[in-house]
Scaffold this motif. Structure first.
Motif: not given
Lengths: 115, 92
Positions: A67-86
């Motif tokens: 569950s952590i792996m899936i939660h992280v995969r989605i959550g970090l995608w949301q964070v990265l797409t917000d902040y890491i533009k390149p």
């Protein structure tokens, strides 16, 4: 349009639901551990291995790790797409971070195997 | 929090695989550095859980107005500070 179940491609609704369902599993596991530490006066090596030698605890732990792996995969995608533009940097980060998240599950499997 | 998990998983793996691994983890956790990581990790997780639960309430349609959103956010932060202090005392 019915989602193509043959591929692991997902849509926003699946991410929305998966994020919350995995969160509930992780929350339950956190509360379980909190209860264990609160209700166990002295955690010795025997007590600690005893806890994780129980089959149900092993299954619950693995469920939490996945569950952590899936939660992280989605959550970090949301964070990265917000902040890491390149996008190349973002793709590289996603690759590394998701690999680490998988490594957590793999470590969990092999540790639980041996207990 | 994701990087805090590195410490959590490592400590968990060492503590389960051998008795002296367990002793090493216990000793590390009693050290100042270990306690800071322990309390930090538990505090960060607590904040994430409180915020997450609030978020699920918002999914259900609560706390969506200006006042209710604001007050629920302050309650989350307040509870987080209180819980962190309690855990800090317990774990220190």
């Amino acid at each position: 349009m019915v989602t193509n179940q043959a591929s692991i491609k997902r849509d926003g609704i699946q991410d929305y639901v998966s994020l919350r369902t995995t969160a509930l599993v992780i929350l339950a596991y956190s509360i379980f551990l909190l209860w264990f530490f609160v209700s166990t006066p002295e955690v010795t090596y025997e007590v600690w291995t005893g806890l994780f030698s129980n089959l149900l605890v092993k299954v619950f732990t693995l469920a939490a790790l996945v569950s952590i792996m899936i939660h992280v995969r989605i959550g970090l995608w949301q964070v990265l797409t917000d902040y890491i533009k390149p996008h190349t940097l973002r793709a590289g980060l996603q690759y590394v971070l998701n690999l680490i998240a998988f490594a957590y599950v793999a470590i969990g499997v092999f540790v639980l195997w041996g207990v | 929090m994701f990087f805090a998990l590195i410490f959590v998983i490592t400590a968990w793996a060492y503590s389960l695989t051998s008795a002296d691994g367990f002793a090493a983890v216990v000793e590390a956790m009693n050290g100042v550095f270990g306690k800071i990581i322990l309390i930090g990790t538990v505090s960060v997780l607590t904040y994430h859980i409180l915020g997450g639960v609030r978020h699920m309430f918002m999914d259900a349609g609560y706390f969506e107005e200006l006042e209710s959103g604001n007050s629920s956010a302050k309650i989350v932060i307040g509870a987080w500070v209180v819980l962190t202090v309690i855990m800090g005392v317990v774990l220190w």
